[in-house]
Design a protein around this motif. Structure first.
Motif, PDB file in Angstrom:
ATOM      1  N   ILE A  17       0.854  -1.183   0.000  1.00  0.00           N
ATOM      2  CA  ILE A  17       0.000   0.000   0.000  1.00  0.00           C
ATOM      3  C   ILE A  17       0.895   1.241   0.000  1.00  0.00           C
ATOM      4  CG2 ILE A  17      -1.748   1.298   1.263  1.00  0.00           C
ATOM      5  CD1 ILE A  17      -2.748  -1.412   2.326  1.00  0.00           C
ATOM      6  N   PRO A  18       1.028   1.879  -1.160  1.00  0.00           N
ATOM      7  CA  PRO A  18       1.869   3.073  -1.222  1.00  0.00           C
ATOM      8  C   PRO A  18       1.155   4.301  -0.665  1.00  0.00           C
ATOM      9  CG  PRO A  18       0.950   2.618  -3.384  1.00  0.00           C
ATOM     10  CD  PRO A  18       0.504   1.504  -2.474  1.00  0.00           C
ATOM     11  N   ALA A  19       1.950   5.210  -0.113  1.00  0.00           N
ATOM     12  CA  ALA A  19       1.440   6.487   0.387  1.00  0.00           C
ATOM     13  C   ALA A  19       2.402   7.575  -0.053  1.00  0.00           C
ATOM     14  CB  ALA A  19       1.326   6.461   1.908  1.00  0.00           C
ATOM     15  N   ASN A  21       4.871  10.479   0.274  1.00  0.00           N
ATOM     16  CA  ASN A  21       5.790  10.932   1.304  1.00  0.00           C
ATOM     17  C   ASN A  21       5.291  12.281   1.817  1.00  0.00           C
ATOM     18  OD1 ASN A  21       8.001  12.221   2.625  1.00  0.00           O
ATOM     19  ND2 ASN A  21       9.445  10.964   1.481  1.00  0.00           N
ATOM     20  N   LYS A  22       5.310  12.474   3.130  1.00  0.00           N
ATOM     21  CA  LYS A  22       4.774  13.693   3.739  1.00  0.00           C
ATOM     22  C   LYS A  22       5.552  14.952   3.339  1.00  0.00           C
ATOM     23  CE  LYS A  22       2.862  11.289   7.734  1.00  0.00           C
ATOM     24  NZ  LYS A  22       1.561  11.095   7.184  1.00  0.00           N
ATOM     25  N   VAL A  57      -2.647   7.110  -5.391  1.00  0.00           N
ATOM     26  CA  VAL A  57      -1.844   6.750  -4.215  1.00  0.00           C
ATOM     27  C   VAL A  57      -2.386   7.547  -3.031  1.00  0.00           C
ATOM     28  CG1 VAL A  57       0.459   6.892  -3.182  1.00  0.00           C
ATOM     29  CG2 VAL A  57       0.201   6.141  -5.552  1.00  0.00           C
ATOM     30  N   ASP A  58      -3.092   6.850  -2.146  1.00  0.00           N
ATOM     31  CA  ASP A  58      -3.751   7.526  -1.029  1.00  0.00           C
ATOM     32  C   ASP A  58      -3.449   6.908   0.331  1.00  0.00           C
ATOM     33  OD1 ASP A  58      -5.166   5.159  -1.163  1.00  0.00           O
ATOM     34  OD2 ASP A  58      -7.069   6.096  -1.685  1.00  0.00           O
ATOM     35  N   GLY A  59      -2.562   5.927   0.377  1.00  0.00           N
ATOM     36  CA  GLY A  59      -2.249   5.278   1.651  1.00  0.00           C
ATOM     37  C   GLY A  59      -3.280   4.250   2.069  1.00  0.00           C
ATOM     38  N   GLU A  60      -4.279   4.032   1.226  1.00  0.00           N
ATOM     39  CA  GLU A  60      -5.318   3.037   1.516  1.00  0.00           C
ATOM     40  C   GLU A  60      -5.411   1.974   0.431  1.00  0.00           C
ATOM     41  OE1 GLU A  60      -9.049   4.903   2.432  1.00  0.00           O
ATOM     42  OE2 GLU A  60      -8.104   6.330   3.806  1.00  0.00           O
ATOM     43  N   TYR A  92       9.400   5.245  -5.370  1.00  0.00           N
ATOM     44  CA  TYR A  92       9.900   4.862  -4.055  1.00  0.00           C
ATOM     45  C   TYR A  92      11.389   5.210  -3.922  1.00  0.00           C
ATOM     46  CZ  TYR A  92      11.285   1.937  -0.128  1.00  0.00           C
ATOM     47  OH  TYR A  92      11.797   1.497   1.063  1.00  0.00           O
ATOM     48  N   ILE A  97       7.185   8.317  -2.568  1.00  0.00           N
ATOM     49  CA  ILE A  97       6.196   7.502  -1.866  1.00  0.00           C
ATOM     50  C   ILE A  97       6.891   6.645  -0.824  1.00  0.00           C
ATOM     51  CG2 ILE A  97       4.578   7.419  -3.815  1.00  0.00           C
ATOM     52  CD1 ILE A  97       5.582   4.490  -4.292  1.00  0.00           C
ATOM     53  N   THR A  98       6.086   6.159   0.104  1.00  0.00           N
ATOM     54  CA  THR A  98       6.527   5.143   1.067  1.00  0.00           C
ATOM     55  C   THR A  98       5.701   3.892   0.799  1.00  0.00           C
ATOM     56  OG1 THR A  98       4.913   5.892   2.710  1.00  0.00           O
ATOM     57  CG2 THR A  98       7.123   6.869   2.811  1.00  0.00           C
TER      58      THR A  98
END
Length: 99
Positions: A17-19, A21-22, A57-60, A92, A97-98
Motif C-alpha cells: 500500500i503506497p502512500a 511521502n509527507k 496513491v492515497d495510503g489506503e 519509491y 512515496i513510502t
C-alpha cells in the motif's frame, strides 16, 4: 556505454500500500497544465501516466487496486501492470512515496 540496473519493481509488490511521502504535496497545477509534486525546494512536473498513478496513491489502496482502477479507466492500453510497478519502484527510490 552505461550499464543499466535491473528493474526496480522487485521491491514493489501488488499487495503493498503506497502512500505519498509527507515531504511532498500532489496537486494539479493549472499554470503547468499537469499534475505536480511540490516540495520545499521546488516542483516536479509529472507526465500524464505518472499523474494518473499518483492520483490514486492515497495510503489506503494497494498497488493491485491502483492497477485495477487504471486498467478499467484505460482498457485499450493493454496490460499496464508492469509499467505501474516500474513507476512506483522509481517513485519509491526517489522518496516520493513510502511502502
Amino acid at each position: 556505454m552505461s550499464e543499466q540496473t535491473t528493474s526496480v519493481n522487485t521491491q514493489v509488490e501488488p499487495d503493498m500500500i503506497p502512500a505519498l511521502n509527507k515531504m511532498f504535496r500532489f496537486q494539479w497545477e493549472k499554470a503547468q497544465d499537469c499534475y505536480v509534486l511540490l516540495y520545499p525546494e521546488g516542483m516536479i512536473q509529472l507526465n500524464g501516466p505518472a499523474g494518473e498513478i499518483l492520483a490514486l496513491v492515497d495510503g489506503e489502496r494497494s498497488v493491485q487496486a491502483i492497477t485495477d482502477a487504471l486498467q478499467a479507466k484505460f482498457p485499450d492500453a493493454g496490460d499496464i501492470s508492469a509499467d505501474i510497478l516500474e513507476f512506483l519502484g522509481g517513485a519509491y527510490e526517489q522518496h516520493w512515496i513510502t511502502l
